[in-house]
Design a protein around this motif. Structure first.
Motif, PDB file in Angstrom:
ATOM      1  N   VAL A 161      75.627   6.610  46.805  1.00  0.00           N
ATOM      2  CA  VAL A 161      75.893   6.392  48.221  1.00  0.00           C
ATOM      3  C   VAL A 161      76.988   7.376  48.624  1.00  0.00           C
ATOM      4  CG1 VAL A 161      76.738   4.757  49.934  1.00  0.00           C
ATOM      5  CG2 VAL A 161      75.273   3.961  48.063  1.00  0.00           C
ATOM      6  N   LYS A 162      76.779   8.092  49.732  1.00  0.00           N
ATOM      7  CA  LYS A 162      77.772   9.081  50.137  1.00  0.00           C
ATOM      8  C   LYS A 162      79.032   8.402  50.641  1.00  0.00           C
ATOM      9  CE  LYS A 162      74.513  12.715  51.368  1.00  0.00           C
ATOM     10  NZ  LYS A 162      74.069  13.660  52.414  1.00  0.00           N
ATOM     11  N   PRO A 163      80.199   8.991  50.362  1.00  0.00           N
ATOM     12  CA  PRO A 163      81.447   8.398  50.867  1.00  0.00           C
ATOM     13  C   PRO A 163      81.483   8.423  52.386  1.00  0.00           C
ATOM     14  CG  PRO A 163      81.841  10.591  49.968  1.00  0.00           C
ATOM     15  CD  PRO A 163      80.445  10.222  49.595  1.00  0.00           C
ATOM     16  N   LYS A 164      82.081   7.417  52.962  1.00  0.00           N
ATOM     17  CA  LYS A 164      82.167   7.306  54.409  1.00  0.00           C
ATOM     18  C   LYS A 164      83.129   8.343  54.972  1.00  0.00           C
ATOM     19  CE  LYS A 164      83.155   3.973  58.105  1.00  0.00           C
ATOM     20  NZ  LYS A 164      83.588   2.585  58.401  1.00  0.00           N
ATOM     21  N   VAL A 165      82.710   9.015  56.028  1.00  0.00           N
ATOM     22  CA  VAL A 165      83.568  10.007  56.678  1.00  0.00           C
ATOM     23  C   VAL A 165      84.702   9.288  57.399  1.00  0.00           C
ATOM     24  CG1 VAL A 165      83.672  11.780  58.471  1.00  0.00           C
ATOM     25  CG2 VAL A 165      81.688  11.652  56.945  1.00  0.00           C
ATOM     26  N   GLN A 166      85.942   9.696  57.117  1.00  0.00           N
ATOM     27  CA  GLN A 166      87.112   9.002  57.645  1.00  0.00           C
ATOM     28  C   GLN A 166      87.734   9.678  58.869  1.00  0.00           C
ATOM     29  OE1 GLN A 166      88.293   5.929  56.184  1.00  0.00           O
ATOM     30  NE2 GLN A 166      86.202   6.227  55.455  1.00  0.00           N
ATOM     31  N   ARG A 167      87.372  10.914  59.125  1.00  0.00           N
ATOM     32  CA  ARG A 167      87.936  11.612  60.280  1.00  0.00           C
ATOM     33  C   ARG A 167      86.907  12.577  60.855  1.00  0.00           C
ATOM     34  NH1 ARG A 167      91.940  16.339  57.761  1.00  0.00           N
ATOM     35  NH2 ARG A 167      90.438  17.108  56.210  1.00  0.00           N
ATOM     36  N   LYS A 168      87.079  12.899  62.118  1.00  0.00           N
ATOM     37  CA  LYS A 168      86.240  13.870  62.808  1.00  0.00           C
ATOM     38  C   LYS A 168      87.020  15.171  62.970  1.00  0.00           C
ATOM     39  CE  LYS A 168      82.684  11.149  63.755  1.00  0.00           C
ATOM     40  NZ  LYS A 168      81.310  11.417  63.297  1.00  0.00           N
ATOM     41  N   ILE A 169      86.356  16.279  62.766  1.00  0.00           N
ATOM     42  CA  ILE A 169      86.981  17.585  62.944  1.00  0.00           C
ATOM     43  C   ILE A 169      86.221  18.337  64.033  1.00  0.00           C
ATOM     44  CG2 ILE A 169      87.551  19.801  61.879  1.00  0.00           C
ATOM     45  CD1 ILE A 169      87.742  18.379  59.201  1.00  0.00           C
ATOM     46  N   PRO A 170      86.834  18.562  65.188  1.00  0.00           N
ATOM     47  CA  PRO A 170      86.149  19.281  66.271  1.00  0.00           C
ATOM     48  C   PRO A 170      86.182  20.792  66.056  1.00  0.00           C
ATOM     49  CG  PRO A 170      88.330  18.613  66.980  1.00  0.00           C
ATOM     50  CD  PRO A 170      88.160  18.059  65.590  1.00  0.00           C
ATOM     51  N   ILE A 171      85.080  21.430  66.351  1.00  0.00           N
ATOM     52  CA  ILE A 171      84.963  22.885  66.232  1.00  0.00           C
ATOM     53  C   ILE A 171      84.526  23.439  67.585  1.00  0.00           C
ATOM     54  CG2 ILE A 171      83.652  24.771  65.188  1.00  0.00           C
ATOM     55  CD1 ILE A 171      85.629  23.532  63.268  1.00  0.00           C
ATOM     56  N   LYS A 172      85.222  24.480  68.058  1.00  0.00           N
ATOM     57  CA  LYS A 172      84.849  25.139  69.305  1.00  0.00           C
ATOM     58  C   LYS A 172      84.513  26.600  69.043  1.00  0.00           C
ATOM     59  CE  LYS A 172      87.426  22.261  72.573  1.00  0.00           C
ATOM     60  NZ  LYS A 172      88.385  22.250  73.705  1.00  0.00           N
ATOM     61  N   ALA A 173      83.535  27.089  69.764  1.00  0.00           N
ATOM     62  CA  ALA A 173      83.131  28.481  69.605  1.00  0.00           C
ATOM     63  C   ALA A 173      84.273  29.413  69.989  1.00  0.00           C
ATOM     64  CB  ALA A 173      81.897  28.770  70.449  1.00  0.00           C
ATOM     65  N   GLN A 174      84.485  30.449  69.188  1.00  0.00           N
ATOM     66  CA  GLN A 174      85.529  31.435  69.445  1.00  0.00           C
ATOM     67  C   GLN A 174      84.967  32.736  70.018  1.00  0.00           C
ATOM     68  OE1 GLN A 174      88.612  30.450  65.834  1.00  0.00           O
ATOM     69  NE2 GLN A 174      86.747  31.534  65.267  1.00  0.00           N
ATOM     70  N   ARG A 175      83.638  32.851  69.996  1.00  0.00           N
ATOM     71  CA  ARG A 175      83.015  34.098  70.442  1.00  0.00           C
ATOM     72  C   ARG A 175      81.523  33.880  70.621  1.00  0.00           C
ATOM     73  NH1 ARG A 175      82.702  37.010  64.477  1.00  0.00           N
ATOM     74  NH2 ARG A 175      80.571  36.279  64.078  1.00  0.00           N
ATOM     75  N   ASP A 176      80.838  34.886  71.145  1.00  0.00           N
ATOM     76  CA  ASP A 176      79.386  34.894  71.271  1.00  0.00           C
ATOM     77  C   ASP A 176      78.805  35.611  70.058  1.00  0.00           C
ATOM     78  OD1 ASP A 176      76.756  36.335  72.171  1.00  0.00           O
ATOM     79  OD2 ASP A 176      77.048  34.749  73.635  1.00  0.00           O
ATOM     80  N   GLY A 177      77.662  35.130  69.576  1.00  0.00           N
ATOM     81  CA  GLY A 177      77.075  35.708  68.371  1.00  0.00           C
ATOM     82  C   GLY A 177      76.099  36.828  68.598  1.00  0.00           C
ATOM     83  N   GLY A 178      76.041  37.380  69.809  1.00  0.00           N
ATOM     84  CA  GLY A 178      75.116  38.477  70.057  1.00  0.00           C
ATOM     85  C   GLY A 178      73.972  38.054  70.956  1.00  0.00           C
ATOM     86  N   GLY A 179      73.035  38.987  71.182  1.00  0.00           N
ATOM     87  CA  GLY A 179      71.963  38.750  72.137  1.00  0.00           C
ATOM     88  C   GLY A 179      70.803  37.933  71.633  1.00  0.00           C
ATOM     89  N   GLU A 180      70.294  38.247  70.452  1.00  0.00           N
ATOM     90  CA  GLU A 180      69.135  37.523  69.939  1.00  0.00           C
ATOM     91  C   GLU A 180      69.103  37.571  68.422  1.00  0.00           C
ATOM     92  OE1 GLU A 180      65.695  40.980  70.049  1.00  0.00           O
ATOM     93  OE2 GLU A 180      65.812  39.565  71.711  1.00  0.00           O
ATOM     94  N   GLY A 181      68.337  36.644  67.847  1.00  0.00           N
ATOM     95  CA  GLY A 181      68.211  36.575  66.396  1.00  0.00           C
ATOM     96  C   GLY A 181      66.757  36.422  66.003  1.00  0.00           C
ATOM     97  N   ASP A 182      66.472  35.486  65.093  1.00  0.00           N
ATOM     98  CA  ASP A 182      65.095  35.234  64.681  1.00  0.00           C
ATOM     99  C   ASP A 182      64.944  33.760  64.341  1.00  0.00           C
ATOM    100  OD1 ASP A 182      65.367  34.802  61.612  1.00  0.00           O
ATOM    101  OD2 ASP A 182      66.463  36.670  61.945  1.00  0.00           O
TER     102      ASP A 182
END
Length: 375
Positions: A161-182
Motif C-alpha cells: 500500500v502506498k504511503p499517504k501523501v502528507q503535504r501538497k507541493i504547488p508548481i508554477k510554470a516558469q516559461r513556455d516550452g516552445g511552439g509545438e511537439g509531438d
C-alpha cells in the motif's frame, strides 16, 4: 447467436493458453535477461541511456530493491538532473511507485520540468533543462501497509500500500516550452503528470486545459473504414484516432491513438470528470476497436509494435475496461507476447521491446478508479 458463441470459444481458448504460471515464468525470464541487458540511448532525444524504463519494468516485476542492477539503475536516475520528456515522465512514475513520500521533492522537480516544457499548443517535445527550487525532504510518517491484491483480471500477487501523501507541493510554470511537439512525447508527459499528481504535486489547471485542448484538436476526422457500428465498451462515438502530429499531418495509427486515449482519460481524472462520457476518449476507443490488432501496430505495421502494446495496456486500464469491442485486449495481447518471447528471455533481443512486453504482461498501469478518479 453464432457470432456470440464464436467470441466465447475464442476467449476460452485464449484463456487456456494464458495461464498464471506461464505469465509469471515469462516475466521472470524476461527480467533475468534485463539484468544484464544494455541500456540504449536515443538518437533523436540525445538521451544517453534508458535506465528509467528498465527500472520501471523491474519495479512492476517486483524485483527486490537490493538487487544490484536495480540499485545501479536507481542511483544513476537520481544522480542525473531531470532532462528529456520521456525520461522525466518515466522517472516520476518510478519514484511515485517506490516511495512517493520519500522522493516527493525529486518528483516535484520532474513536475517542474514537464510544466516548463509544455508547448504553447498543449503538446510536449523532447524538452530542454529548466531550473528548480529547493524543496526540503519530509520524513515519512506513514509506513507502507500490509500487502494487498493489485486490481486486474489476473492476480499477480501482493503489492505494498502506498504511503499517504502528507503535504501538497504547488508548481508554477516558469516559461513556455516552445511552439509545438509531438504526440509521442505528449502521451508520456501525461503519464508523468499523473504520477506527480498522485504524489501530491499540484500545477495550474491551465496546463491540463491546454493539453486536453490539443488532444481534442489533433484527433482525426471520423473514418469510414471498418464497422461503423463497432464501438468500445461505454462509448457511442464514431471511430477517430491520432497520428504523430496534428489532424492534418499524416494518418492516425495505433500507438498514437492508444497513448492519446490514456492522456485524455488522465486529464479527466485530474479534473474529476467522468471520462466514460468524454466523446473524445470514446471515439479513440472506437478507433482501436475498428482497427483492432495485437499482431502489429494498426495502420503502422510492425513499426513500434511493442511500444503500441504497452500503449494498449494503458488505454485499457486507464479507461477501465477489459474489453475493446468484442476483444479481450489482455488475453489476446498476452497470448501473442508469450508465444513471441525468445528462448533467452527477451523479446526481439531488444531492451525497450522487452520492457514494453513485461509491462503489458504485468498489467503495470494503476487504474485511476482505484483512487476515485472519474467516478
Amino acid at each position: 447467436m453464432k457470432a456470440f458463441l464464436t467470441v466465447v470459444l475464442l476467449t476460452s481458448t485464449a484463456s487456456a493458453q494464458v495461464d498464471q504460471k506461464r505469465i509469471d515464468a515469462a516475466i521472470k525470464k524476461g527480467v533475468e535477461w534485463l539484468k544484464t541487458a544494455p541500456s540504449p540511448g536515443h538518437e533523436h532525444s540525445k538521451a544517453e541511456h534508458s535506465d528509467e524504463l528498465i527500472l520501471l519494468t523491474m519495479i512492476h516485476a517486483e524485483v527486490r530493491e537490493s538487487d544490484p542492477r536495480y540499485k545501479a539503475l536507481l542511483k544513476r536516475v537520481l544522480e542525473d538532473p531531470p532532462y528529456q520528456t520521456y525520461k522525466v515522465a518515466l522517472q516520476a512514475m518510478c519514484l511515485e511507485e517506490i516511495d512517493r513520500v520519500k522522493y516527493q521533492p525529486r518528483i516535484a522537480q520532474c513536475a517542474q520540468h514537464l510544466v516548463d516544457n509544455q508547448c504553447s499548443n498543449g503538446q510536449w517535445s523532447y524538452g530542454t533543462p529548466t531550473t528548480y527550487k529547493e524543496i526540503p525532504p519530509q520524513p515519512p510518517d506513514v509506513a507502507s501497509g500490509a500487502p494487498v491484491k493489485k486490481p486486474g483480471a489476473i492476480d499477480f500477487g501482493a503489492v505494498k500500500v502506498k504511503p499517504k501523501v502528507q503535504r501538497k507541493i504547488p508548481i508554477k510554470a516558469q516559461r513556455d516550452g516552445g511552439g509545438e511537439g509531438d504526440n509521442s512525447n505528449s502521451q508520456y508527459a501525461a503519464l508523468g503528470l499523473r504520477a506527480c499528481f498522485d504524489a501530491g504535486i499540484s500545477f495550474e489547471e491551465a496546463v491540463i486545459v491546454r493539453a486536453t485542448k490539443w488532444w481534442m484538436e489533433s484527433q482525426h476526422a471520423p473514418e469510414d473504414g471498418g464497422d461503423k457500428n463497432a464501438v468500445a465498451s461505454g462509448g457511442d462515438a464514431r471511430p477517430r484516432g491520432w497520428g504523430y502530429k496534428g489532424a492534418g499531418d499524416g494518418k492516425a495509427y495505433g500507438s498514437m491513438t492508444a497513448g492519446a486515449v490514456g492522456g485524455v482519460v488522465i486529464y479527466d481524472y485530474m479534473l474529476k470528470k467522468d471520462w466514460k462520457k468524454n466523446p473524445i476518449a470514446n471515439a479513440g476507443m472506437s478507433w482501436l476497436n475498428v482497427k483492432w490488432s495485437v499482431n502489429n501496430n494498426p495502420e503502422r505495421g510492425g513499426d513500434w509494435h511493442y511500444y503500441y502494446l504497452y500503449g494498449l495496456e494503458r488505454a485499457g486500464i486507464l479507461y477501465d475496461t477489459n474489453m475493446i469491442g468484442k476483444h479481450d485486449w489482455y488475453l489476446e495481447g498476452a497470448k501473442l507476447l508469450l508465444d513471441a518471447q525468445d528462448a533467452g528471455g527477451s523479446w526481439k533481443n531488444e531492451t525497450w521491446d522487452t520492457c514494453f512486453a513485461i509491462l503489458f504482461l504485468k498489467k503495470a498501469t494503476r487504474p485511476l478508479v482505484a483512487t476515485g478518479g472519474g467516478k
